[in-house]
Scaffold this motif. Structure first.
Motif, PDB file in Angstrom:
ATOM      1  N   ILE A 159       0.830  -1.204   0.000  1.00  0.00           N
ATOM      2  CA  ILE A 159       0.000   0.000   0.000  1.00  0.00           C
ATOM      3  C   ILE A 159       0.866   1.257   0.000  1.00  0.00           C
ATOM      4  O   ILE A 159       0.629   2.190  -0.776  1.00  0.00           O
ATOM      5  N   VAL A 160       1.871   1.281   0.869  1.00  0.00           N
ATOM      6  CA  VAL A 160       2.763   2.441   0.937  1.00  0.00           C
ATOM      7  C   VAL A 160       3.477   2.649  -0.390  1.00  0.00           C
ATOM      8  O   VAL A 160       3.591   3.774  -0.891  1.00  0.00           O
ATOM      9  N   SER A 161       3.952   1.565  -0.977  1.00  0.00           N
ATOM     10  CA  SER A 161       4.669   1.654  -2.248  1.00  0.00           C
ATOM     11  C   SER A 161       3.789   2.261  -3.340  1.00  0.00           C
ATOM     12  O   SER A 161       4.194   3.199  -4.052  1.00  0.00           O
ATOM     13  N   LYS A 162       2.565   1.752  -3.484  1.00  0.00           N
ATOM     14  CA  LYS A 162       1.668   2.239  -4.527  1.00  0.00           C
ATOM     15  C   LYS A 162       1.191   3.665  -4.258  1.00  0.00           C
ATOM     16  O   LYS A 162       1.121   4.499  -5.176  1.00  0.00           O
ATOM     17  N   TYR A 163       0.866   3.952  -3.009  1.00  0.00           N
ATOM     18  CA  TYR A 163       0.365   5.285  -2.666  1.00  0.00           C
ATOM     19  C   TYR A 163       1.459   6.339  -2.854  1.00  0.00           C
ATOM     20  O   TYR A 163       1.222   7.389  -3.472  1.00  0.00           O
ATOM     21  N   ALA A 164       2.647   6.064  -2.321  1.00  0.00           N
ATOM     22  CA  ALA A 164       3.753   7.020  -2.446  1.00  0.00           C
ATOM     23  C   ALA A 164       4.151   7.200  -3.901  1.00  0.00           C
ATOM     24  O   ALA A 164       4.413   8.323  -4.347  1.00  0.00           O
ATOM     25  N   LEU A 165       4.203   6.106  -4.658  1.00  0.00           N
ATOM     26  CA  LEU A 165       4.574   6.199  -6.069  1.00  0.00           C
ATOM     27  C   LEU A 165       3.615   7.108  -6.824  1.00  0.00           C
ATOM     28  O   LEU A 165       4.041   7.986  -7.594  1.00  0.00           O
ATOM     29  N   ARG A 166       2.323   6.917  -6.627  1.00  0.00           N
ATOM     30  CA  ARG A 166       1.345   7.740  -7.329  1.00  0.00           C
ATOM     31  C   ARG A 166       1.476   9.217  -6.950  1.00  0.00           C
ATOM     32  O   ARG A 166       1.380  10.101  -7.803  1.00  0.00           O
ATOM     33  N   ASN A 167       1.718   9.487  -5.684  1.00  0.00           N
ATOM     34  CA  ASN A 167       1.859  10.875  -5.248  1.00  0.00           C
ATOM     35  C   ASN A 167       3.141  11.504  -5.779  1.00  0.00           C
ATOM     36  O   ASN A 167       3.145  12.661  -6.202  1.00  0.00           O
ATOM     37  N   ILE A 168       4.216  10.746  -5.779  1.00  0.00           N
ATOM     38  CA  ILE A 168       5.489  11.266  -6.294  1.00  0.00           C
ATOM     39  C   ILE A 168       5.391  11.528  -7.795  1.00  0.00           C
ATOM     40  O   ILE A 168       5.809  12.579  -8.284  1.00  0.00           O
ATOM     41  N   LEU A 169       4.835  10.580  -8.527  1.00  0.00           N
ATOM     42  CA  LEU A 169       4.705  10.764  -9.978  1.00  0.00           C
ATOM     43  C   LEU A 169       3.807  11.956 -10.315  1.00  0.00           C
ATOM     44  O   LEU A 169       4.021  12.638 -11.322  1.00  0.00           O
ATOM     45  N   SER A 170       2.818  12.210  -9.468  1.00  0.00           N
ATOM     46  CA  SER A 170       1.905  13.326  -9.740  1.00  0.00           C
ATOM     47  C   SER A 170       2.637  14.667  -9.715  1.00  0.00           C
ATOM     48  O   SER A 170       2.254  15.607 -10.424  1.00  0.00           O
ATOM     49  N   TYR A 171       3.707  14.772  -8.901  1.00  0.00           N
ATOM     50  CA  TYR A 171       4.498  15.995  -8.857  1.00  0.00           C
ATOM     51  C   TYR A 171       5.153  16.263 -10.209  1.00  0.00           C
ATOM     52  O   TYR A 171       5.265  17.400 -10.650  1.00  0.00           O
ATOM     53  N   PHE A 172       5.616  15.199 -10.836  1.00  0.00           N
ATOM     54  CA  PHE A 172       6.374  15.335 -12.077  1.00  0.00           C
ATOM     55  C   PHE A 172       5.477  15.372 -13.312  1.00  0.00           C
ATOM     56  O   PHE A 172       5.803  16.036 -14.296  1.00  0.00           O
ATOM     57  N   LEU A 173       4.363  14.659 -13.266  1.00  0.00           N
ATOM     58  CA  LEU A 173       3.490  14.578 -14.427  1.00  0.00           C
ATOM     59  C   LEU A 173       2.359  15.601 -14.406  1.00  0.00           C
ATOM     60  O   LEU A 173       1.660  15.783 -15.400  1.00  0.00           O
ATOM     61  N   LEU A 174       2.179  16.253 -13.245  1.00  0.00           N
ATOM     62  CA  LEU A 174       1.106  17.242 -13.079  1.00  0.00           C
ATOM     63  C   LEU A 174      -0.261  16.623 -13.356  1.00  0.00           C
ATOM     64  O   LEU A 174      -1.131  17.226 -13.995  1.00  0.00           O
ATOM     65  N   VAL A 175      -0.420  15.414 -12.865  1.00  0.00           N
ATOM     66  CA  VAL A 175      -1.681  14.671 -12.969  1.00  0.00           C
ATOM     67  C   VAL A 175      -2.055  14.208 -11.568  1.00  0.00           C
ATOM     68  O   VAL A 175      -1.180  13.849 -10.783  1.00  0.00           O
ATOM     69  N   SER A 176      -3.325  14.215 -11.235  1.00  0.00           N
ATOM     70  CA  SER A 176      -3.724  13.768  -9.904  1.00  0.00           C
ATOM     71  C   SER A 176      -3.331  12.307  -9.707  1.00  0.00           C
ATOM     72  O   SER A 176      -3.377  11.516 -10.666  1.00  0.00           O
ATOM     73  N   PRO A 177      -2.937  11.917  -8.505  1.00  0.00           N
ATOM     74  CA  PRO A 177      -2.450  10.552  -8.246  1.00  0.00           C
ATOM     75  C   PRO A 177      -3.403   9.461  -8.723  1.00  0.00           C
ATOM     76  O   PRO A 177      -2.974   8.459  -9.311  1.00  0.00           O
ATOM     77  N   ALA A 178      -4.691   9.634  -8.492  1.00  0.00           N
ATOM     78  CA  ALA A 178      -5.664   8.594  -8.848  1.00  0.00           C
ATOM     79  C   ALA A 178      -5.811   8.421 -10.350  1.00  0.00           C
ATOM     80  O   ALA A 178      -6.242   7.362 -10.815  1.00  0.00           O
ATOM     81  N   LYS A 179      -5.438   9.427 -11.124  1.00  0.00           N
ATOM     82  CA  LYS A 179      -5.627   9.366 -12.573  1.00  0.00           C
ATOM     83  C   LYS A 179      -4.381   8.894 -13.322  1.00  0.00           C
ATOM     84  O   LYS A 179      -4.416   8.771 -14.548  1.00  0.00           O
TER      85      LYS A 179
END
Length: 232
Positions: free
Chosen positions: A69-89
């Motif tokens: 859970i931590v791996s997936k949640y953190a990954l989505r949040n980190i990628l959202s910083y770089f891709l400028l896309v909301s984590p869930a999308k």
């Protein structure tokens, strides 16, 4: 005498919400599983996909479930910083070599015991972390998986730290190339500062994510800046 080039002076900077990450650099995020899970235990379901949530609750061990859970949640949040896309999308898919990928940026994830490392980069990378188990009998593995040069280093400096440092170097470059573990690991000499796999040269930097952990990052760009972040 052969020596391992390990950066023992890594400075981990707190990755706060107002930090502007350098998108041209390699950004390495360190996450303490238990500490981070305590922060997200009531909110993670909003960011994870249905498939990820379903898989999370199939884990028998609670520690494995939390790590996933931590791996997936953190990954989505980190990628959202770089891709400028909301984590869930963010749409994470499997590339041809079954390596998880997203459009627009490269990333790699690794975990061991209490820590997860996530590397994000504009070019190919591979990252690995291993907890140093001083009671593990690694000699049977070295004879079949280490090159003559690596065996020489182990024979001269017979320590668990050296074994795990060499192993993370092998894993990091094979993850960067998308090969994963191979049968002829002994033909891969990881002691060099760079290794060519599939006609691509990868540069290796070993470091210590924490006192009893070995880590390595493999990357394409020789002049790349490496930033180390403590993700909280």
């Amino acid at each position: 005498m052969v020596l391992l080039n390990i950066n023992n002076d890594v400075k981990w900077t707190a990755a706060k919400k107002d930090v502007a990450f350098d998108k041209s650099a390699i950004n390495i995020f360190r996450i303490n599983v238990n500490e981070y899970f305590n922060q997200i235990s009531n909110v993670y379901e909003s960011n994870l996909s249905y498939t990820e949530l379903e898989k999370a609750f199939r884990f028998f061990k609670e520690s494995d479930r939390k790590r996933y859970i931590v791996s997936k949640y953190a990954l989505r949040n980190i990628l959202s910083y770089f891709l400028l896309v909301s984590p869930a999308k963010i749409s994470i898919y499997k590339s041809e070599n079954k390596k998880p990928a997203v459009s627009g940026i490269e990333f790699n994830v690794t975990h061991s015991k209490s820590y997860i490392l996530i590397g994000v980069s504009p070019f190919k990378i591979g990252i690995d972390i291993e907890h140093i188990d001083h009671h593990f009998n690694y000699h049977d593995i070295t004879t079949s998986s280490f090159s003559p040069e690596e065996l020489q280093l182990i024979s001269n400096q017979n320590t668990s730290s050296n074994f795990y440092s060499i192993w993370t170097r092998k894993e990091a470059v094979l993850k960067a190339s998308g090969e994963g573990l191979i049968d002829n690991m002994n033909e891969l000499n990881s002691l060099n500062s760079s290794i060519t796999r599939k006609q691509v040269k990868y540069y290796l930097q070993s470091f210590m994510p924490d006192k009893e952990y070995a880590g390595c990052i493999a990357f394409e760009e020789p002049e790349a800046t490496l930033n180390y972040w403590d993700y909280q």
